[in-house]
Design an enzyme around this catalytic site. Sequence first.
Site, PDB file in Angstrom:
ATOM      1  N   LYS A   1      41.033  -8.730  34.957  1.00 52.61           N
ATOM      2  CA  LYS A   1      39.820  -9.531  35.113  1.00 52.61           C
ATOM      3  C   LYS A   1      38.768  -9.112  34.091  1.00 52.61           C
ATOM      4  O   LYS A   1      38.089  -9.952  33.493  1.00 52.61           O
ATOM      5  CB  LYS A   1      39.254  -9.386  36.531  1.00 52.61           C
ATOM      6  CG  LYS A   1      40.110 -10.005  37.620  1.00 52.61           C
ATOM      7  CD  LYS A   1      39.474  -9.774  38.984  1.00 52.61           C
ATOM      8  CE  LYS A   1      40.312 -10.370  40.106  1.00 52.61           C
ATOM      9  NZ  LYS A   1      39.695 -10.135  41.440  1.00 52.61           N
TER      10      LYS A   1
ATOM     11  N   CYS B   1      35.789   7.457  41.343  1.00 50.73           N
ATOM     12  CA  CYS B   1      37.012   7.414  40.523  1.00 50.73           C
ATOM     13  C   CYS B   1      36.806   7.937  39.107  1.00 50.73           C
ATOM     14  O   CYS B   1      37.745   7.914  38.304  1.00 50.73           O
ATOM     15  CB  CYS B   1      37.557   5.989  40.480  1.00 50.73           C
ATOM     16  SG  CYS B   1      37.918   5.315  42.110  1.00 50.73           S
TER      17      CYS B   1
ATOM     18  N   ASN C   1      46.279   2.625  44.887  1.00 47.84           N
ATOM     19  CA  ASN C   1      45.042   3.184  44.358  1.00 47.84           C
ATOM     20  C   ASN C   1      45.028   4.696  44.522  1.00 47.84           C
ATOM     21  O   ASN C   1      45.163   5.202  45.642  1.00 47.84           O
ATOM     22  CB  ASN C   1      43.851   2.558  45.102  1.00 47.84           C
ATOM     23  CG  ASN C   1      42.524   2.862  44.453  1.00 47.84           C
ATOM     24  OD1 ASN C   1      42.447   3.552  43.446  1.00 47.84           O
ATOM     25  ND2 ASN C   1      41.459   2.331  45.026  1.00 47.84           N
TER      26      ASN C   1
ATOM     27  N   SER D   1      31.451  -4.749  44.069  1.00 46.44           N
ATOM     28  CA  SER D   1      32.108  -3.713  43.279  1.00 46.44           C
ATOM     29  C   SER D   1      32.905  -4.321  42.129  1.00 46.44           C
ATOM     30  O   SER D   1      32.871  -3.814  40.999  1.00 46.44           O
ATOM     31  CB  SER D   1      33.034  -2.871  44.164  1.00 46.44           C
ATOM     32  OG  SER D   1      33.485  -1.728  43.471  1.00 46.44           O
TER      33      SER D   1
ATOM     34  N   HIS E   1      40.888   1.782  34.564  1.00 43.80           N
ATOM     35  CA  HIS E   1      40.940   2.269  35.942  1.00 43.80           C
ATOM     36  C   HIS E   1      41.444   1.119  36.803  1.00 43.80           C
ATOM     37  O   HIS E   1      40.929  -0.001  36.737  1.00 43.80           O
ATOM     38  CB  HIS E   1      39.544   2.711  36.400  1.00 43.80           C
ATOM     39  CG  HIS E   1      39.442   2.848  37.887  1.00 43.80           C
ATOM     40  ND1 HIS E   1      40.256   3.688  38.606  1.00 43.80           N
ATOM     41  CD2 HIS E   1      38.641   2.213  38.791  1.00 43.80           C
ATOM     42  CE1 HIS E   1      39.955   3.586  39.889  1.00 43.80           C
ATOM     43  NE2 HIS E   1      38.991   2.699  40.028  1.00 43.80           N
TER      44      HIS E   1
ATOM     45  N   GLU F   1      37.679  12.580  44.999  1.00 45.58           N
ATOM     46  CA  GLU F   1      36.653  12.144  45.944  1.00 45.58           C
ATOM     47  C   GLU F   1      37.159  12.267  47.368  1.00 45.58           C
ATOM     48  O   GLU F   1      36.509  11.813  48.306  1.00 45.58           O
ATOM     49  CB  GLU F   1      36.210  10.709  45.651  1.00 45.58           C
ATOM     50  CG  GLU F   1      37.286   9.655  45.717  1.00 45.58           C
ATOM     51  CD  GLU F   1      36.740   8.260  45.489  1.00 45.58           C
ATOM     52  OE1 GLU F   1      36.213   7.678  46.454  1.00 45.58           O
ATOM     53  OE2 GLU F   1      36.831   7.757  44.350  1.00 45.58           O
TER      54      GLU F   1
END
Length: 390
Positions: A242, A111, A275, A201, A233, A79
């Site tokens: 989480k 992603c 990231n 997000s 991811h 991206e």
Amino acid sequence: MKIGIDKIGFYTPHIYVDMNKLAVARNVEPEKFTIGIGQDKMAVPPITQDSVTLGANAALEIIDQADKEAIDFVIFGTETGIDHSKSGAVYIHHLLGLKPNARCVEVKHACYGATAGIQMAKGHVALNPESKVLVIGSDIARYGLNTGGESTQGAGAVALLISANPRIMTLENKSVSLTADIMDFWRPLYSDKALVDGKFSNEQYISFFQKVWEKYKEETGMDLEDFEAICYHLPYTKMGLKAMRTVLGDAPEEVQERLKEHYRISTLYNRNVGNIYTGSLYLSLLSLLELNDDIKAGSRIGMFSYGSGAVGEFFSGILEENYKEHLLVKEHKDLFESRKEVTVEEYEQIFEKTLPTDGSNIELDINEDSATICLSGLTDDMRQYVNKMR
């Protein structure tokens, strides 16, 4: 016919900034970065590295002459592409010296791009069993200095060789995808920095995981007990945890503990890179495979891919016999140990260095960059790449 991952390569820039020191410079408690989001170091790309060079360097360590003859498809997931028209895969094809009779494309969906590339590659190999497909996930996460997203930046690439009779992992055919038009993260054409609604997000990431996981269970009859590990991811390493926590309660205690421990191992590389967008899931997989001591051949590994905007997918793979023998554990250990720390001030100076956008020519000093493949400048609006081995 088995189709899957035959080789995995990885590259990240030779410099990084320490997240503790970045936190202090930003008047933030260091634990917010190291514990709250789960990051220790953040890769910093010099101006001589872009998504093309990162991807090419990742692929360079796994491609031998036999691969060059067999690869007839290069899929470049990113991206942070370097041209609105020309595919970055074409540059990589040339830099690696692949045969001319190959198809090269660039794939974009935040992603999720590398995962889309892998699914395309599986279909191609199914129709052409003698072929090999090079899939690359390469990105530079860039939000800006002193921004909310600064601590989730990073840079790097993962390259995967997809083939029949793979030596590392056979990818199972069943997968579940989900698409929804949402604005949780995006980057307008006029901006070199991403825009993100962080809270939204995070919520969507978890929601997408829950939905594709429930659908996957419904369609396959499998549950958490059937997985040795699940990779996620990882825009930052706490994100996958989480999501995992929302479904762990359905499993026996010993399964929960196993999945949590293998999740921890899967985050270790990401903790020290940051990231890398399209490559983050596959860096997590690589970390798990290279650093675990107890995952045996025949184990099923789940994978959750998420690309903002948004597409999510859950799929799985089975580890092959002697898969460890085909991983580059020492090479990647050496890569991490050879990196150089820069100060926060040096990181800021590097971040502010950008290529001209007014048509000016520029020649870059690649001597300070230890990478084999580098960006050496711009001439008449054309990027100049160098493979130092040639």
